[in-house]
Design an enzyme around this catalytic site. Structure first.
Site, PDB file in Angstrom:
ATOM      1  N   ALA A 108       0.836  -1.165  -0.021  1.00  0.00           N
ATOM      2  CA  ALA A 108      -0.099   0.039  -0.213  1.00  0.00           C
ATOM      3  C   ALA A 108       0.886   1.231   0.012  1.00  0.00           C
ATOM      4  O   ALA A 108       2.026   1.169   0.496  1.00  0.00           O
ATOM      5  CB  ALA A 108      -0.910  -0.161   1.243  1.00  0.00           C
ATOM      6  N   GLY A 146       0.913  -5.046   1.343  1.00  0.00           N
ATOM      7  CA  GLY A 146      -0.393  -5.095   0.524  1.00  0.00           C
ATOM      8  C   GLY A 146      -0.152  -5.773  -0.584  1.00  0.00           C
ATOM      9  O   GLY A 146      -1.283  -6.673  -1.256  1.00  0.00           O
ATOM     10  N   GLU A 148      -0.422  -9.365   0.068  1.00  0.00           N
ATOM     11  CA  GLU A 148      -1.672  -9.962   0.302  1.00  0.00           C
ATOM     12  C   GLU A 148      -2.699  -9.821  -0.810  1.00  0.00           C
ATOM     13  O   GLU A 148      -3.545 -10.858  -0.772  1.00  0.00           O
ATOM     14  CB  GLU A 148      -2.135  -8.977   1.313  1.00  0.00           C
ATOM     15  CG  GLU A 148      -1.540  -8.714   2.559  1.00  0.00           C
ATOM     16  CD  GLU A 148      -1.937  -7.628   3.620  1.00  0.00           C
ATOM     17  OE1 GLU A 148      -1.478  -6.458   3.300  1.00  0.00           O
ATOM     18  OE2 GLU A 148      -2.855  -8.044   4.676  1.00  0.00           O
ATOM     19  N   GLU A 189       4.946  -4.605   7.579  1.00  0.00           N
ATOM     20  CA  GLU A 189       4.283  -3.771   8.084  1.00  0.00           C
ATOM     21  C   GLU A 189       4.715  -3.371   9.615  1.00  0.00           C
ATOM     22  O   GLU A 189       4.658  -2.192  10.012  1.00  0.00           O
ATOM     23  CB  GLU A 189       2.828  -4.149   8.235  1.00  0.00           C
ATOM     24  CG  GLU A 189       2.103  -4.067   6.807  1.00  0.00           C
ATOM     25  CD  GLU A 189       2.195  -5.275   6.015  1.00  0.00           C
ATOM     26  OE1 GLU A 189       2.859  -6.186   6.197  1.00  0.00           O
ATOM     27  OE2 GLU A 189       1.252  -5.476   5.082  1.00  0.00           O
TER      28      GLU A 189
HETATM   29  C1  HXC Z   1       4.998   4.448  -1.410  1.00  0.00           C
HETATM   30  C2  HXC Z   1       6.879   3.631  -2.266  1.00  0.00           C
HETATM   31  C3  HXC Z   1       6.488   2.224  -1.815  1.00  0.00           C
HETATM   32  C4  HXC Z   1       5.431   2.121  -0.988  1.00  0.00           C
HETATM   33  C5  HXC Z   1       8.380   2.071  -2.895  1.00  0.00           C
HETATM   34  N1  HXC Z   1       8.128   3.257  -2.889  1.00  0.00           N
HETATM   35  N2  HXC Z   1       7.415   1.225  -1.966  1.00  0.00           N
HETATM   36  N3  HXC Z   1       6.150   4.397  -1.992  1.00  0.00           N
HETATM   37  N4  HXC Z   1       4.731   3.372  -0.652  1.00  0.00           N
HETATM   38  N5  HXC Z   1       4.913   0.953  -0.376  1.00  0.00           N
HETATM   39  C6  HXC Z   1       8.811   4.277  -3.644  1.00  0.00           C
HETATM   40  C7  HXC Z   1      10.076   4.808  -2.978  1.00  0.00           C
HETATM   41  O1  HXC Z   1       9.525   5.631  -2.127  1.00  0.00           O
HETATM   42  C8  HXC Z   1      10.815   5.498  -4.108  1.00  0.00           C
HETATM   43  O2  HXC Z   1      10.160   6.660  -4.279  1.00  0.00           O
HETATM   44  C9  HXC Z   1      10.313   4.555  -5.208  1.00  0.00           C
HETATM   45  O3  HXC Z   1       9.255   3.829  -4.830  1.00  0.00           O
HETATM   46  C10 HXC Z   1      11.707   3.414  -5.396  1.00  0.00           C
HETATM   47  O4  HXC Z   1      11.827   2.782  -4.224  1.00  0.00           O
HETATM   48  P1  HXC Z   1      13.465   2.551  -3.282  1.00  0.00           P
HETATM   49  O5  HXC Z   1      13.217   2.684  -1.922  1.00  0.00           O
HETATM   50  O6  HXC Z   1      13.984   3.846  -3.931  1.00  0.00           O
HETATM   51  O7  HXC Z   1      13.852   1.585  -4.287  1.00  0.00           O
HETATM   52  P2  HXC Z   1      14.869   0.563  -3.471  1.00  0.00           P
HETATM   53  O8  HXC Z   1      15.870   0.984  -2.599  1.00  0.00           O
HETATM   54  O9  HXC Z   1      15.302  -0.620  -4.330  1.00  0.00           O
HETATM   55  O10 HXC Z   1      13.979  -0.357  -2.373  1.00  0.00           O
HETATM   56  C11 HXC Z   1      12.950  -1.293  -2.828  1.00  0.00           C
HETATM   57  C12 HXC Z   1      11.961  -1.491  -1.540  1.00  0.00           C
HETATM   58  C13 HXC Z   1      11.690  -0.453  -0.723  1.00  0.00           C
HETATM   59  C14 HXC Z   1      12.938  -2.674  -0.438  1.00  0.00           C
HETATM   60  C15 HXC Z   1      10.778  -2.380  -2.071  1.00  0.00           C
HETATM   61  O11 HXC Z   1      11.220   0.775  -1.873  1.00  0.00           O
HETATM   62  C16 HXC Z   1      10.795  -0.446   0.362  1.00  0.00           C
HETATM   63  O12 HXC Z   1      10.984  -0.976   1.412  1.00  0.00           O
HETATM   64  N6  HXC Z   1       9.412  -0.110   0.076  1.00  0.00           N
HETATM   65  C17 HXC Z   1       8.428  -0.375   1.208  1.00  0.00           C
HETATM   66  C18 HXC Z   1       7.774  -1.676   0.992  1.00  0.00           C
HETATM   67  C19 HXC Z   1       6.895  -2.000   2.256  1.00  0.00           C
HETATM   68  O13 HXC Z   1       7.071  -1.584   3.535  1.00  0.00           O
HETATM   69  N7  HXC Z   1       5.636  -2.036   1.847  1.00  0.00           N
HETATM   70  C20 HXC Z   1       4.466  -2.435   2.865  1.00  0.00           C
HETATM   71  C21 HXC Z   1       3.505  -1.189   3.036  1.00  0.00           C
HETATM   72  S1  HXC Z   1       2.398  -1.384   4.128  1.00  0.00           S
HETATM   73  P3  HXC Z   1      10.950   8.072  -4.113  1.00  0.00           P
HETATM   74  O14 HXC Z   1      10.096   8.997  -4.823  1.00  0.00           O
HETATM   75  O15 HXC Z   1      10.993   8.181  -2.615  1.00  0.00           O
HETATM   76  O16 HXC Z   1      12.282   7.839  -4.686  1.00  0.00           O
HETATM   77  C22 HXC Z   1       1.367  -2.125   3.486  1.00  0.00           C
HETATM   78  C23 HXC Z   1       0.050  -2.297   4.149  1.00  0.00           C
HETATM   79  C24 HXC Z   1      -1.015  -2.836   3.554  1.00  0.00           C
HETATM   80  O17 HXC Z   1       1.113  -2.617   2.371  1.00  0.00           O
HETATM   81  C25 HXC Z   1      -2.241  -2.934   4.283  1.00  0.00           C
HETATM   82  C26 HXC Z   1      -3.083  -1.469   4.232  1.00  0.00           C
HETATM   83  C27 HXC Z   1      -4.488  -1.825   4.806  1.00  0.00           C
END
Ligand code: HXC
Length: 250
Positions: free
Chosen positions: A63, A108, A111, A131
């Site tokens: 998400a 997400g 999921e 998360e």
């Molecule tokens: C918003 C995201 C994102 C996310 C990546 N990006 N994941 N933006 N939400 N979930 C964006 C980054 O901010 C960045 O943009 C661009 O995508 C590229 O990502 P990087 O981090 O620069 O790439 P990298 O270093 O290769 O790392 C990849 C990654 C990392 C390991 C996947 O991006 C990451 O940890 N992302 C978050 C993953 C996560 O925690 N997902 C779960 C979310 S909670 P900018 O513009 O900043 O350069 C969830 C809850 C679900 O999903 C339930 C809800 C009800």
């Protein structure tokens, strides 16, 4: 348009395309995904649905964390409900759904894949429920479906640690059914095979396999309530600010 549907005879390929954020789902994209899935659920000509992400880096990186940083508990519940709708459609539509996991499937994203009946991964895929490191919990079905697919022990380990697994481990723990490159080609091959089977029998098989009870509603409720905590605000803000979170337990 960030969700594309490509029809290949009886197989519909749904591609989430928001590559600048590794296909993370914001409100617009998730709403569009739900609309597309509703349409395909009703469409008898679509016998099998394949879900994938655009580009070669991500299926769905979760998400949208930056969006979630601004949510209060009520809005977070609605956000949880929208994701539950998408994962629920994938799980319950009376036709097979297949996730072609072509990179990161986190939070997400994992999921949504768990809502699908079958999951195939590229050798570069990484899956997980990170998360906890944001001060929140899976909110789109992960606490229930990960435990059903991989067992309670594996689900606890992955959800409590937030650890990501590579494709080979995902296969070993049963989180994916096979590893293939290119993964979409493999998913399409299986989809074509399934499209030739009886849609009536496939629909009944799915309904029966899905009968076991789960606490999906409870998950949606408690996910939302967590947004009243300072830890959730801190964890979500820390991601956007590209720093480690400092959790205080409040
Ligand atoms: C918003 C995201 C994102 C996310 C990546 N990006 N994941 N933006 N939400 N979930 C964006 C980054 O901010 C960045 O943009 C661009 O995508 C590229 O990502 P990087 O981090 O620069 O790439 P990298 O270093 O290769 O790392 C990849 C990654 C990392 C390991 C996947 O991006 C990451 O940890 N992302 C978050 C993953 C996560 O925690 N997902 C779960 C979310 S909670 P900018 O513009 O900043 O350069 C969830 C809850 C679900 O999903 C339930 C809800 C009800």
């Amino acid at each position: 348009m960030t969700v594309l549907v490509d029809r290949r005879d009886a197989v519909a390929v749904v591609t989430i395309d928001r590559q600048e954020a590794l296909n993370a789902l914001d409100v617009e994209t998730l709403t569009e995904l739900c609309d597309r899935l509703h349409g395909l659920a009703e469409d008898e000509a679509a016998r099998v649905v394949v879900l994938t992400g655009a580009g070669d880096r991500a299926f769905v990186a979760g998400a949208d964390i930056k969006y979630m940083g601004g949510l209060g508990p009520g809005e977070a519940k609605e956000w949880g409900a929208l994701g539950h709708e998408a994962a629920g459609l994938l799980e319950e539509m009376p036709k097979p759904t297949i996730a072609a996991i072509n990179g990161f499937a986190l939070g997400g994203g994992c999921e949504l894949a768990l809502g699908c009946d079958l999951r195939y991964a590229s050798s570069t895929a990484r899956l997980g429920q990170p998360e906890i490191d944001l001060g929140i919990v899976p909110g789109w079905g992960g606490t229930q479906r990960l435990a059903r697919v991989c067992g309670l022990g594996v689900a606890k380990e992955l959800i409590l640690t937030g650890r990501q697994v590579k494709a080979d481990e995902a296969l070993r723990i049963g989180l994916v059914d096979a590893i293939a490159d290119p993964v979409l080609d493999h998913a399409l091959e299986v989809a074509e095979e399934l499209a030739a089977k009886s849609p009536v029998a496939l629909g009944v098989a799915k309904r029966l396999l899905n009968l076991s009870p789960s606490a999906l509603e409870r998950e949606a409720e408690e996910f939302g309530e967590l947004f009243a905590s300072e830890d959730a605000k801190e964890g979500l803000a820390a991601f956007a600010e590209k720093r480690a979170p400092r959790f205080t337990g409040r």
